[in-house]
Design an enzyme around this catalytic site. Structure first.
Site, PDB file in Angstrom:
ATOM      1  CE  LYS A   1       0.384 -22.934  26.197  1.00 27.52           C
ATOM      2  NZ  LYS A   1      -0.314 -21.730  26.086  1.00 27.52           N
TER       3      LYS A   1
ATOM      4  CB  VAL B   1       2.833 -21.813  18.374  1.00 28.05           C
ATOM      5  CG1 VAL B   1       4.441 -21.461  18.272  1.00 28.05           C
ATOM      6  CG2 VAL B   1       2.911 -23.700  18.368  1.00 28.05           C
TER       7      VAL B   1
ATOM      8  N   GLY C   1      -0.832  -9.947  36.409  1.00 21.31           N
ATOM      9  CA  GLY C   1      -1.505 -10.811  35.728  1.00 21.31           C
ATOM     10  C   GLY C   1      -0.413 -11.263  34.205  1.00 21.31           C
TER      11      GLY C   1
ATOM     12  CD  GLU D   1      -1.491 -18.702  34.970  1.00 19.93           C
ATOM     13  OE1 GLU D   1      -1.669 -19.052  35.665  1.00 19.93           O
ATOM     14  OE2 GLU D   1      -1.380 -18.347  33.442  1.00 19.93           O
TER      15      GLU D   1
ATOM     16  CG  ASP E   1       3.930 -21.999  27.307  1.00 20.45           C
ATOM     17  OD1 ASP E   1       3.156 -22.587  27.261  1.00 20.45           O
ATOM     18  OD2 ASP E   1       4.618 -21.207  26.706  1.00 20.45           O
TER      19      ASP E   1
ATOM     20  CE  LYS F   1       2.969 -21.472  23.988  1.00 21.55           C
ATOM     21  NZ  LYS F   1       3.946 -19.851  24.196  1.00 21.55           N
TER      22      LYS F   1
ATOM     23  N   GLY G   1      -2.927 -13.345  25.522  1.00 21.00           N
ATOM     24  CA  GLY G   1      -3.966 -12.136  26.177  1.00 21.00           C
ATOM     25  C   GLY G   1      -5.214 -12.793  24.787  1.00 21.00           C
TER      26      GLY G   1
HETATM   27  N1  LIG Z   1      -4.491 -16.658  28.071  1.00 23.38           N
HETATM   28  C1  LIG Z   1      -3.824 -16.961  27.200  1.00 23.38           C
HETATM   29  O1  LIG Z   1      -3.168 -15.457  26.622  1.00 23.38           O
HETATM   30  C2  LIG Z   1      -3.177 -17.959  25.784  1.00 23.38           C
HETATM   31  C3  LIG Z   1      -2.952 -17.441  24.797  1.00 23.38           C
HETATM   32  C4  LIG Z   1      -2.301 -18.628  24.246  1.00 23.38           C
HETATM   33  C5  LIG Z   1      -2.661 -20.057  24.746  1.00 23.38           C
HETATM   34  N2  LIG Z   1      -3.708 -20.033  25.201  1.00 23.38           N
HETATM   35  C6  LIG Z   1      -3.839 -21.338  25.808  1.00 23.38           C
HETATM   36  O2  LIG Z   1      -5.795 -21.826  25.303  1.00 23.38           O
HETATM   37  C7  LIG Z   1      -6.306 -22.000  26.111  1.00 23.38           C
HETATM   38  C8  LIG Z   1      -7.485 -21.625  27.218  1.00 23.38           C
HETATM   39  O3  LIG Z   1      -6.414 -20.764  27.876  1.00 23.38           O
HETATM   40  P1  LIG Z   1      -7.272 -19.454  29.077  1.00 23.38           P
HETATM   41  O4  LIG Z   1      -6.486 -18.885  29.064  1.00 23.38           O
HETATM   42  O5  LIG Z   1      -8.148 -18.959  28.222  1.00 23.38           O
HETATM   43  O6  LIG Z   1      -7.375 -19.927  30.600  1.00 23.38           O
HETATM   44  P2  LIG Z   1      -8.953 -20.327  30.777  1.00 23.38           P
HETATM   45  O7  LIG Z   1      -9.210 -18.278  31.657  1.00 23.38           O
HETATM   46  O8  LIG Z   1      -8.732 -20.674  32.671  1.00 23.38           O
HETATM   47  O9  LIG Z   1     -10.240 -20.598  30.952  1.00 23.38           O
HETATM   48  C9  LIG Z   1      -9.864 -21.959  30.642  1.00 23.38           C
HETATM   49  C10 LIG Z   1     -12.074 -22.182  30.595  1.00 23.38           C
HETATM   50  O10 LIG Z   1     -11.547 -23.797  30.791  1.00 23.38           O
HETATM   51  C11 LIG Z   1     -12.983 -24.742  31.408  1.00 23.38           C
HETATM   52  N3  LIG Z   1     -12.629 -25.620  31.661  1.00 23.38           N
HETATM   53  C12 LIG Z   1     -11.140 -26.241  32.291  1.00 23.38           C
HETATM   54  N4  LIG Z   1     -11.419 -27.834  32.750  1.00 23.38           N
HETATM   55  C13 LIG Z   1     -13.364 -27.835  32.434  1.00 23.38           C
HETATM   56  C14 LIG Z   1     -13.854 -28.915  32.528  1.00 23.38           C
HETATM   57  N5  LIG Z   1     -12.454 -30.278  33.215  1.00 23.38           N
HETATM   58  N6  LIG Z   1     -14.666 -29.255  32.377  1.00 23.38           N
HETATM   59  C15 LIG Z   1     -15.469 -27.807  31.295  1.00 23.38           C
HETATM   60  N7  LIG Z   1     -14.821 -27.344  31.433  1.00 23.38           N
HETATM   61  C16 LIG Z   1     -13.877 -26.323  31.683  1.00 23.38           C
HETATM   62  C17 LIG Z   1     -12.815 -23.590  32.490  1.00 23.38           C
HETATM   63  O11 LIG Z   1     -14.651 -23.243  33.261  1.00 23.38           O
HETATM   64  P3  LIG Z   1     -14.727 -22.729  34.037  1.00 23.38           P
HETATM   65  O12 LIG Z   1     -15.041 -20.770  33.482  1.00 23.38           O
HETATM   66  O13 LIG Z   1     -16.407 -23.062  34.931  1.00 23.38           O
HETATM   67  O14 LIG Z   1     -13.535 -22.642  35.184  1.00 23.38           O
HETATM   68  C18 LIG Z   1     -13.108 -22.286  31.489  1.00 23.38           C
HETATM   69  O15 LIG Z   1     -13.900 -21.222  31.614  1.00 23.38           O
HETATM   70  C19 LIG Z   1      -5.510 -23.201  27.372  1.00 23.38           C
HETATM   71  O16 LIG Z   1      -4.688 -24.064  26.632  1.00 23.38           O
HETATM   72  C20 LIG Z   1      -3.674 -21.744  26.996  1.00 23.38           C
HETATM   73  O17 LIG Z   1      -3.046 -21.958  27.319  1.00 23.38           O
HETATM   74  C21 LIG Z   1      -4.137 -18.489  26.102  1.00 23.38           C
END
Ligand SMILES: NC(=O)c1ccc[n+]([C@@H]2O[C@H](COP(=O)([O-])OP(=O)(O)OC[C@H]3O[C@@H](n4cnc5c(N)ncnc54)[C@H](OP(=O)(O)O)[C@@H]3O)[C@@H](O)[C@H]2O)c1
Length: 451
Positions: free
Chosen positions: A105, A132, A187, A190, A201, A205, A302
């Protein structure tokens, strides 16, 4: 069965969920799509660190730009987060003629115009259901299910962390800092919680919801935005006695004059479906002219709930690829709009125009004449008081918490009154302002002074 090669930008939480869901549901997805989806490559920062994802390490790369340019990859899924390099990589993938799916987002709120315009020019799709409310199909509902209707209001709980914290504070009577620490340990929050608890955030959205609902191009900075930090368990207990539950809301409405968008905690009547959306759950209530109210509720974040939305987008976008059509025969459809409609933007209303009841908590010196000073300023601003409550005696030397619930008043007047009141020598801290969501009568009976 044909295979559609896909590239993942990011293999963290959501990326690992996408890999798992594709593996778990491979047969069902193949049957629905007429082709199999294969993660051909995943770009990460560190190719050597341990990961939850069960993806062959040979498929990891630290060169995301090369992944976006790879001619074999048909769809790029961005699950890395943040504004950059996500923006640049999405634009590179689009320029290379690839459809994109993103859960991000932040990048769409900041750079949506540029990304959607580039996709329209390249005639590719941008799907962003997971951006979202994670697994809730709210984007699909607005973009497709309600495409025939005129949306009047979207209002909901779009940040699970804030909802978790306010729910725990309400249920357990514990203060914000303590519950935040517990949420971080579990968890749900953050290490730097400001995006969640300060409303940023939710603003990201809301820009997407308002775009789809009303065609407005909102920047996050144009949204009235209050976080939940100043709320105390005493506020939540008082709200409950009035018949309300305090919820972190994101609201955009179009009253015919223009669109007003706001993110703030609000007192919601206990009978409202949003009031029963507790813990980390999300819920969005859409009001549209022909359908009336519809409610979407579920897990907004999640690993697996978010992966559900990402993979559903992936299936949808793949349905427009010839690989899927060749197998299915006639699944070709008109390419759906790559993003929100390029309609002329509706005018934005000034948040000062908002009219609702207010819950105001003053930290006032405990001495005669103080209330008269506060109520005089409110009166001069034509803000009439529905109830006024001062509970218990404060500790010696401490200010007393005085709560005023107003009749409906204009936000502009309330803010000017508070600017004056907060400068009175008898007021110890800035006044807490909470908006009351319903226009109807306050329900519960609350002991207090009727004015
Ligand atoms: N987590 C949720 O519940 C959730 C829900 C809705 C939306 N989202 C969205 O989904 C997206 C991902 O969230 P997440 O929780 O999966 O994040 P995350 O666990 O921090 O994962 C981010 C991934 O991106 C990689 N990365 C970051 N910067 C990079 C770069 N410059 N070059 C190459 N790789 C890079 C990281 O690599 P490394 O593993 O090597 O560090 C990691 O694998 C975000 O936009 C978040 O807002 C998340």
């Amino acid at each position: 069965m044909r295979t559609i090669p896909v590239g993942l930008l990011g293999l963290g939480n959501v990326g690992a969920g996408v890999v798992r869901l594709l593996a778990d549901n491979d047969a069902a997805i193949g049957a629905r799509l007429g082709a199999s989806i294969e993660i051909r490559a995943a770009a990460v920062r560190d190719a050597h660190k341990p990961r939850q994802a069960t993806l062959d390490r040979a498929r990891l790369t630290t060169d995301p730009a090369a992944l976006c340019a790879d001619p074999e990859i048909r769809v790029v899924v961005e699950v890395m987060g943040g504004a950059e390099p996500a923006r640049t990589l999405l634009l590179q993938a689009i320029a290379a003629g690839k459809h994109v799916v993103t859960a991000n987002k932040h990048v769409l709120a900041e750079h949506g115009d540029e990304i959607f315009a580039a996709a329209a020019a390249a005639r590719v799709n941008v799907y962003y259901e997971a951006a979202v409310c994670g697994g809730l199909p709210i984007i699909r509902a607005l973009r497709e299910g309600l495409a025939s209707d005129r949306i009047q209001e979207v209002a909901g709980i779009v940040n699970g962390t804030s909802n978790f914290i306010l729910t725990a504070m309400t249920d357990e009577g514990r203060p914000f800092d303590e519950v935040l620490r517990a949420a971080q340990a579990a968890g749900y929050a953050e290490a730097d919680p400001s995006f969640d608890v300060d409303g940023i955030d939710a603003c990201h959205k809301l820009t997407l919801l308002a775009r789809l609902s009303f065609g407005v191009r909102l920047r996050p900075g144009q949204i009235l935005c209050d976080g939940i930090r100043p709320i105390t368990p005493a506020d939540l207990a008082l709200a409950a006695r009035f018949g309300y539950v305090v919820k972190p809301l994101a609201i955009a409405d179009d009253d015919g004059q223009g669109v007003l968008a706001r993110v703030h905690p609000a007192l919601v009547p206990a009978r409202d479906p949003l009031a029963s959306c507790a813990g980390t759950m999300n819920a969005i209530k859409v009001t549209s002219a022909a359908l009336g109210q519809s409610l979407y509720q579920g897990r907004g974040a999640g690993m697996m709930p978010t992966a559900v939305a990402v993979v559903a987008d992936l299936i949808e976008v793949c349905r427009d690829l010839p690989e899927a059509r060749a197998v299915r025969g006639a699944a070709g459809r008109a390419v759906p709009a790559p993003g929100p409609p390029p309609s002329p933007s509706r005018p934005l209303r000034d948040p000062g125009d908002l009219e609702c009841r207010y819950y105001l908590r003053f930290a006032a010196a405990d001495r005669p004449g103080v209330l008269a000073q506060v109520t005089r300023v409110l009166g001069e601003h034509e803000i009439s008081i529905w109830q006024l409550i001062q509970e218990g005696a404060p500790a010696p030397g401490s200010p007393a918490a005085v709560v005023v619930v107003t009749h409906p008043a204009r936000e502009r007047r309330v803010r000017s009154a508070l600017a004056l009141i907060d400068r009175l020598p008898v007021i110890a801290h800035p006044t807490l302002l909470l908006r009351i969501q319903a226009q109807g009568q306050v329900t519960g009976a609350c002991p207090g002074v009727m004015l």
